[in-house]
Design an enzyme around this catalytic site. Structure first.
Site, PDB file in Angstrom:
ATOM      1  N   GLY A  31       0.796  -1.222   0.000  1.00 36.82           N
ATOM      2  CA  GLY A  31       0.000   0.000   0.000  1.00 36.82           C
ATOM      3  C   GLY A  31       0.827   1.268   0.000  1.00 36.82           C
ATOM      4  CG  LEU A  33      -0.850   1.604  -3.859  1.00 36.13           C
ATOM      5  CD1 LEU A  33      -1.993   1.147  -4.761  1.00 36.13           C
ATOM      6  CD2 LEU A  33       0.205   0.525  -3.742  1.00 36.13           C
ATOM      7  N   GLY A  36       5.687   4.466  -8.705  1.00 39.95           N
ATOM      8  CA  GLY A  36       6.400   3.202  -8.932  1.00 39.95           C
ATOM      9  C   GLY A  36       5.402   2.049  -9.014  1.00 39.95           C
ATOM     10  CG  HIS A  37       3.222   0.826  -5.553  1.00 39.70           C
ATOM     11  ND1 HIS A  37       3.451   1.823  -4.636  1.00 39.70           N
ATOM     12  CD2 HIS A  37       3.756  -0.298  -5.010  1.00 39.70           C
ATOM     13  CE1 HIS A  37       4.080   1.331  -3.592  1.00 39.70           C
ATOM     14  NE2 HIS A  37       4.287   0.053  -3.786  1.00 39.70           N
ATOM     15  CD  GLN A  61       7.385  -7.601   3.809  1.00 35.64           C
ATOM     16  OE1 GLN A  61       6.596  -8.373   3.288  1.00 35.64           O
ATOM     17  NE2 GLN A  61       8.001  -6.659   3.106  1.00 35.64           N
ATOM     18  N   GLY A 147       9.020  -4.384  -8.761  1.00 33.17           N
ATOM     19  CA  GLY A 147       9.905  -3.285  -9.141  1.00 33.17           C
ATOM     20  C   GLY A 147      11.349  -3.594  -8.784  1.00 33.17           C
ATOM     21  CB  SER A 185      10.681   4.568  -1.259  1.00 36.96           C
ATOM     22  OG  SER A 185      10.431   3.982  -0.001  1.00 36.96           O
ATOM     23  CB  SER A 186       5.685   3.489   0.837  1.00 36.18           C
ATOM     24  OG  SER A 186       5.142   2.859  -0.279  1.00 36.18           O
ATOM     25  NE  ARG A 187      10.258   1.329   5.415  1.00 38.15           N
ATOM     26  CZ  ARG A 187      10.158   0.070   4.972  1.00 38.15           C
ATOM     27  NH1 ARG A 187      10.523  -0.225   3.747  1.00 38.15           N
ATOM     28  NH2 ARG A 187       9.685  -0.879   5.760  1.00 38.15           N
TER      29      ARG A 187
HETATM   30  O1  PAF Z   1       7.687  -5.096  -1.959  1.00 38.71           O
HETATM   31  C1  PAF Z   1       6.758  -5.099  -1.126  1.00 38.71           C
HETATM   32  O2  PAF Z   1       5.979  -4.154  -1.024  1.00 38.71           O
HETATM   33  C2  PAF Z   1       6.578  -6.314  -0.211  1.00 38.71           C
HETATM   34  O3  PAF Z   1       7.808  -6.850   0.158  1.00 38.71           O
HETATM   35  C3  PAF Z   1       5.671  -7.400  -0.817  1.00 38.71           C
HETATM   36  C4  PAF Z   1       6.272  -7.994  -2.075  1.00 38.71           C
HETATM   37  C5  PAF Z   1       4.311  -6.806  -1.143  1.00 38.71           C
HETATM   38  C6  PAF Z   1       5.472  -8.540   0.177  1.00 38.71           C
HETATM   39  O4  PAF Z   1       4.857  -8.091   1.350  1.00 38.71           O
END
Ligand code: PAF
Length: 298
Positions: A31, A33, A36-37, A61, A147, A185-187
């Protein structure tokens, strides 16, 4: 566009789409977004019949001291963008549905994780491989889109697809930059104005590495130290997490560079850790290609 939160509903719809002999293209995301997305969704639209985008901030993760709690969650805006881009489904399951049993089974990645983000974020790629294994079973895609900003992730997901015999084609898509060169990047939204300005040095440092390679430098140590020195001369707010050059997609070190390589770096800011990379092809020496000297060159 259909917004689906139930795993069963998603599986049912995927089975119906497959029955109609349509290809399913899948863009997994966490999310928040951005362009890039959007580029991944656009690629999916042109190469698959039916496009599913997932939004799921995956707890497994994130490490214990990472930003799981504060990771930007913007589902309404994401849904609007996904709809505007013409995707068919936004799949947004809950954490309790995706992990009902407190993670008794996780996928463990054993190669390509001792370098770059894998080394700095122990267990991160186990979490990525675990959630993608679940999502691939639920969405049942023919094609998946990732990406190259997360180039290590692309290499590991390709391996996951191969090792677990998923009948899925992976489309690696180009890293997308802001106009001033910052990798999207979302960050990035968590950077202060000063940090955002300073973060342009990630791209510049990689450009420096690239230009050394173009000038014929073959030693990864020389390139790594030039980039590291550049960071020490230019970063005040950020702290270098890693700088590395590896063969790609093998993710193995090479003292003498040749073939396809990745130059990658990560820099930590107060609330965001940024990564960036460049993937380059270094031509093999002429002798290695069986190149025969012409009369003029003798
Ligand atoms: O790249 C990401 O946003 C995440 O690592 C993914 C591939 C959605 C898995 O949670």
């Amino acid at each position: 566009m259909n917004i689906i939160t139930s795993i069963e509903d998603m599986q049912k719809l995927a089975a119906e789409v497959r029955e109609k002999r349509k290809t399913i293209g899948f863009v997994p995301t966490m999310g928040n977004l951005h362009k890039g997305h959007a580029s991944l969704i656009n690629k999916a639209k042109t190469t698959s019949d039916f496009v599913v985008v997932s939004v799921f901030v995956n707890p497994t993760q994130f490490g214990p001291n990472e930003d799981y709690e504060t990771y930007p969650r913007t589902l309404d805006e994401d849904a609007k963008l996904v709809e505007d881009l013409g995707a068919d489904v936004l799949f947004s399951p809950s954490v309790t549905d995706m992990y009902p049993l407190d993670n008794p089974i996780l996928v463990h990645v054993t190669q390509g994780v001792d370098v770059l983000c894998g080394e700095k974020r122990p267990g991160h790629f186990d979490g990525v491989a675990t959630i993608l294994t679940k999502l691939f079973h639920i969405v049942s895609p023919h094609h998946v889109y990732f990406g190259l900003k997360d180039a290590q992730q692309v290499a590991i997901v390709q391996q996951l697809i191969q090792d677990f015999h998923f009948q899925i084609q992976l489309f690696p898509c180009p890293l997308i930059r802001e106009e001033d060169g910052l990798a999207m990047s979302s960050r990035n939204s968590k950077l202060s104005a000063e940090e955002r300005k300073e973060a342009l040095h990630l791209n510049r440092a990689l450009k420096l590495g690239e230009s050394l390679i173009e000038k014929g430098e073959k030693s990864s140590d020389v390139i790594k130290s030039s980039i590291t020195r550049y960071f020490y001369e230019n970063l005040i707010l950020g702290e270098v997490d890693y700088v590395d050059i590896l063969r790609y997609p093998e993710l193995k070190p090479a003292a003498e560079l040749s073939g396809q390589v990745i130059i990658a770096c990560a820099v930590k800011y107060k609330q965001a850790r940024l990564i960036d990379n460049r993937i380059l092809m270094i031509p093999a020496p002429k002798e290695a290609l069986g190149y025969a000297k012409t009369y003029d060159e003798k």
